[in-house]
Write a protein that holds these residues in place. Sequence first.
Motif, PDB file in Angstrom:
ATOM      1  N   ARG A 277     -18.598 -17.404 -14.948  1.00 41.07           N
ATOM      2  CA  ARG A 277     -18.435 -16.323 -13.972  1.00 41.07           C
ATOM      3  C   ARG A 277     -17.152 -16.507 -13.163  1.00 41.07           C
ATOM      4  O   ARG A 277     -16.365 -15.566 -13.006  1.00 41.07           O
ATOM      5  N   LEU A 278     -16.937 -17.724 -12.645  1.00 42.80           N
ATOM      6  CA  LEU A 278     -15.748 -17.959 -11.834  1.00 42.80           C
ATOM      7  C   LEU A 278     -14.480 -17.760 -12.662  1.00 42.80           C
ATOM      8  O   LEU A 278     -13.531 -17.114 -12.196  1.00 42.80           O
ATOM      9  N   LEU A 279     -14.444 -18.293 -13.861  1.00 48.15           N
ATOM     10  CA  LEU A 279     -13.257 -18.113 -14.698  1.00 48.15           C
ATOM     11  C   LEU A 279     -13.007 -16.638 -15.011  1.00 48.15           C
ATOM     12  O   LEU A 279     -11.860 -16.176 -14.971  1.00 48.15           O
TER      13      LEU A 279
ATOM     14  N   LEU B 189      -5.626 -19.568  -1.870  1.00 46.83           N
ATOM     15  CA  LEU B 189      -6.899 -19.104  -2.422  1.00 46.83           C
ATOM     16  C   LEU B 189      -7.037 -19.520  -3.882  1.00 46.83           C
ATOM     17  O   LEU B 189      -8.071 -20.060  -4.295  1.00 46.83           O
ATOM     18  N   LEU B 190      -6.004 -19.297  -4.677  1.00 50.81           N
ATOM     19  CA  LEU B 190      -6.081 -19.600  -6.105  1.00 50.81           C
ATOM     20  C   LEU B 190      -6.125 -21.108  -6.363  1.00 50.81           C
ATOM     21  O   LEU B 190      -6.855 -21.558  -7.251  1.00 50.81           O
TER      22      LEU B 190
ATOM     23  N   ALA C   5      -8.679 -11.152 -11.748  1.00 44.76           N
ATOM     24  CA  ALA C   5      -7.937 -10.895 -10.506  1.00 44.76           C
ATOM     25  C   ALA C   5      -6.478 -11.314 -10.646  1.00 44.76           C
ATOM     26  O   ALA C   5      -5.580 -10.612 -10.159  1.00 44.76           O
ATOM     27  N   GLU C   6      -6.232 -12.433 -11.306  1.00 48.44           N
ATOM     28  CA  GLU C   6      -4.836 -12.838 -11.515  1.00 48.44           C
ATOM     29  C   GLU C   6      -4.090 -11.796 -12.351  1.00 48.44           C
ATOM     30  O   GLU C   6      -2.935 -11.482 -12.056  1.00 48.44           O
ATOM     31  N   GLU C   7      -4.759 -11.273 -13.366  1.00 47.15           N
ATOM     32  CA  GLU C   7      -4.117 -10.270 -14.221  1.00 47.15           C
ATOM     33  C   GLU C   7      -3.793  -8.994 -13.455  1.00 47.15           C
ATOM     34  O   GLU C   7      -2.781  -8.345 -13.706  1.00 47.15           O
ATOM     35  N   LEU C   8      -4.655  -8.646 -12.504  1.00 49.53           N
ATOM     36  CA  LEU C   8      -4.454  -7.413 -11.739  1.00 49.53           C
ATOM     37  C   LEU C   8      -3.476  -7.569 -10.582  1.00 49.53           C
ATOM     38  O   LEU C   8      -2.741  -6.632 -10.260  1.00 49.53           O
ATOM     39  N   VAL C   9      -3.454  -8.726  -9.948  1.00 50.99           N
ATOM     40  CA  VAL C   9      -2.705  -8.888  -8.702  1.00 50.99           C
ATOM     41  C   VAL C   9      -1.536  -9.861  -8.837  1.00 50.99           C
ATOM     42  O   VAL C   9      -0.405  -9.529  -8.481  1.00 50.99           O
ATOM     43  N   VAL C  10      -1.792 -11.044  -9.323  1.00 46.91           N
ATOM     44  CA  VAL C  10      -0.824 -12.133  -9.248  1.00 46.91           C
ATOM     45  C   VAL C  10       0.296 -11.998 -10.280  1.00 46.91           C
ATOM     46  O   VAL C  10       1.478 -12.061  -9.925  1.00 46.91           O
ATOM     47  N   HIS C  11      -0.059 -11.820 -11.537  1.00 47.64           N
ATOM     48  CA  HIS C  11       0.976 -11.769 -12.573  1.00 47.64           C
ATOM     49  C   HIS C  11       1.932 -10.582 -12.382  1.00 47.64           C
ATOM     50  O   HIS C  11       3.149 -10.762 -12.522  1.00 47.64           O
ATOM     51  N   PRO C  12       1.436  -9.398 -12.034  1.00 43.93           N
ATOM     52  CA  PRO C  12       2.391  -8.318 -11.767  1.00 43.93           C
ATOM     53  C   PRO C  12       3.347  -8.638 -10.610  1.00 43.93           C
ATOM     54  O   PRO C  12       4.538  -8.312 -10.675  1.00 43.93           O
TER      55      PRO C  12
ATOM     56  N   GLY D  63      -6.372 -10.870  -0.134  1.00 47.02           N
ATOM     57  CA  GLY D  63      -7.390  -9.830   0.037  1.00 47.02           C
ATOM     58  C   GLY D  63      -7.547  -8.993  -1.212  1.00 47.02           C
ATOM     59  O   GLY D  63      -8.668  -8.640  -1.609  1.00 47.02           O
ATOM     60  N   ALA D  64      -6.431  -8.690  -1.862  1.00 48.32           N
ATOM     61  CA  ALA D  64      -6.489  -7.911  -3.107  1.00 48.32           C
ATOM     62  C   ALA D  64      -7.183  -8.705  -4.217  1.00 48.32           C
ATOM     63  O   ALA D  64      -7.947  -8.136  -4.998  1.00 48.32           O
ATOM     64  N   VAL D  65      -6.939 -10.017  -4.273  1.00 47.89           N
ATOM     65  CA  VAL D  65      -7.612 -10.858  -5.274  1.00 47.89           C
ATOM     66  C   VAL D  65      -9.115 -10.840  -5.018  1.00 47.89           C
ATOM     67  O   VAL D  65      -9.913 -10.673  -5.946  1.00 47.89           O
ATOM     68  N   ARG D  66      -9.526 -11.000  -3.773  1.00 48.50           N
ATOM     69  CA  ARG D  66     -10.967 -10.979  -3.454  1.00 48.50           C
ATOM     70  C   ARG D  66     -11.592  -9.635  -3.833  1.00 48.50           C
ATOM     71  O   ARG D  66     -12.707  -9.584  -4.366  1.00 48.50           O
ATOM     72  N   ALA D  67     -10.885  -8.554  -3.554  1.00 48.42           N
ATOM     73  CA  ALA D  67     -11.404  -7.221  -3.908  1.00 48.42           C
ATOM     74  C   ALA D  67     -11.512  -7.074  -5.422  1.00 48.42           C
ATOM     75  O   ALA D  67     -12.506  -6.552  -5.934  1.00 48.42           O
ATOM     76  N   ALA D  68     -10.501  -7.524  -6.143  1.00 49.71           N
ATOM     77  CA  ALA D  68     -10.525  -7.437  -7.610  1.00 49.71           C
ATOM     78  C   ALA D  68     -11.668  -8.274  -8.169  1.00 49.71           C
ATOM     79  O   ALA D  68     -12.358  -7.853  -9.103  1.00 49.71           O
TER      80      ALA D  68
END
Length: 188
Positions: free
Chosen positions: A45-47, A13-14, A53-60, A138-143
């Motif tokens: 907007r996309l950035l 996705l990313l 979403a990366e800050e909320l899901v991916v980096h952690p 799915g979490a990235v899309r939700a974020a």
Amino acid sequence: MTATKQDQDVVDLLISQHNEIKDLFAEVKSTTGDDRERAFHRLVRLLAVHESAEELVVHPASRQHSSGAVADACMREEGDAKRELTNLYALGTDAPAFDEVFAEFERAVIAHATHEEQQEFPILRRNADPAKLRRMAGAVRAAEAVSPTRPHAGVGESAKTMMLAGPPMALFDRMRDAVRDWHKANEP
């Protein structure tokens, strides 16, 4: 949800979004006037939603599977990008300095995406099972659905800050976007 979205993992996705970002950079550079402004707003907007979403899901998640140095470097790069994107947004696409500042910003964003793809994403692929990577998509899309649509460089980059401040900022941003688009559509 299509079968493709259900099967897509967070890394795929990313990377797909990174390619879309590169395409939008090219579109901004190849257009002028209102077309350039529209392309730039789509890029902003996309950035904004992508980085939130990366800050909320991916980096952690990557921090859980490594020393955290890679995730920390990505967070620093994203903080720098937010500040620069905020400056570009304020500058406007018609400003004489836009092309030069935009080209430098593009180089930094592409370098950041490459850094993630070569260093952070392999950590996730090696250490998280495929089912978790699909859930993370799915979490990235939700974020992204509740993330701000423009950068807010002064707010901070932590996941906790984004969880608390992100949704109200996103609502405000989306209202501003709607009003801006309405005005553009209804100009004489």
